[in-house]
Write a protein that holds these residues in place. Sequence first.
Motif, PDB file in Angstrom:
ATOM      1  N   GLY A  98       1.554  -0.805  10.158  1.00 26.13           N
ATOM      2  CA  GLY A  98       2.297   0.408  10.493  1.00 26.13           C
ATOM      3  C   GLY A  98       1.435   1.621  10.206  1.00 26.13           C
ATOM      4  N   TRP A 253       2.423  -0.794  16.259  1.00 24.16           N
ATOM      5  CA  TRP A 253       3.721  -0.375  15.708  1.00 24.16           C
ATOM      6  C   TRP A 253       4.520   0.514  16.663  1.00 24.16           C
ATOM      7  CZ3 TRP A 253      -0.880   1.417  13.177  1.00 24.16           C
ATOM      8  CH2 TRP A 253      -1.222   2.746  13.486  1.00 24.16           C
ATOM      9  N   PRO A 259      11.719   0.799  12.889  1.00 21.27           N
ATOM     10  CA  PRO A 259      10.508   1.239  12.169  1.00 21.27           C
ATOM     11  C   PRO A 259       9.259   0.553  12.714  1.00 21.27           C
ATOM     12  CG  PRO A 259      12.273   0.677  10.639  1.00 21.27           C
ATOM     13  CD  PRO A 259      12.727   0.225  11.987  1.00 21.27           C
TER      14      PRO A 259
END
Length: 317
Positions: A98, A253, A259
């Motif tokens: 991420g 990501w 998320p």
Amino acid sequence: MAVVLDVAVRLAVIVAAFLVLPLIAGQAEHKVMAHMQARLGPMRAGGFHGWAQLIADGVKFAQKEEIVPAAADRRVFALAPAVALIPYLVVLVVVPVGPGLVGVDLDAGLFFVLAVMGIGVLGSIMAGWASGNKYSVLGGIRSAAQLVSYELPLVLAASSVAMAAGTLSLPGIVEAWRWWWLPWQAIGAVVFFTAGLAELRRPPFDMPIAESEIIMGPMTEYTGMRFALFMLAEYAGIIVLSALTTVLFLGGWHGPFLPGPVWTLLKVAVLVFVVIWVRVSYPRLREDQLQRLAWVGLVPLALVQLALTGIVRVLAG
């Protein structure tokens, strides 16, 4: 002190992921293959759906006797499983999950990953040579030939993404990624994923193992935990290949609503399923078919992708 603690925490997370994700991939392969082939397999260990069967298999491997053939080179024989396994742990250090979630952000991260992944194949070559077994030697030679053939299209396909992003940093590639890259880099994605499967010696590219011909290839003489380490290396390689394909070609990501790390893991899970699906769906390629696919199929496609990327970069620049 704070920097050292931060690095230690990141490494601990990476090690934990390395220990857990390959086991999940192995369990998923057993269950997905069982349903695809209409054979349920062991369903008792752990209760629901036999979820603990892989743990039971690990305990079984730990209890087995470690045998070293009399004709083997004992030091190389013992070292080979670690050489096959450790490179994938090292690669995970530079793969971003991420924004800001990466062990080490190297400026030349893509070069580092491609170089280290190639080392893992040396474990099979060492195991084949050191076992003192003709079937193991044949498997090691096939592993070497497969590495030479499929390393080139793998590198060319990855180079196309680096050219498009203008950076060799893996987080930088993800940050530069745009949704319209999906059709533009589709050829490179297929070439990269296919060549990665071949380097991992996954079906239908499993000629170095080919149990119907050379028993288990380089792993023929291995037992107990050493054999289990080779299996763990294979599943760790699947996770690494899926993660790299996600980072390079699927936007890492990037995704709506959820998320970033969740998107990364979801994409990796889908690609792991594809790896299993390919194993179930396609028969093993003969050696001549395997080499022809690399040199006549994937290498020209990778060059076409590079040329296309160069044209788009010139027109866009």
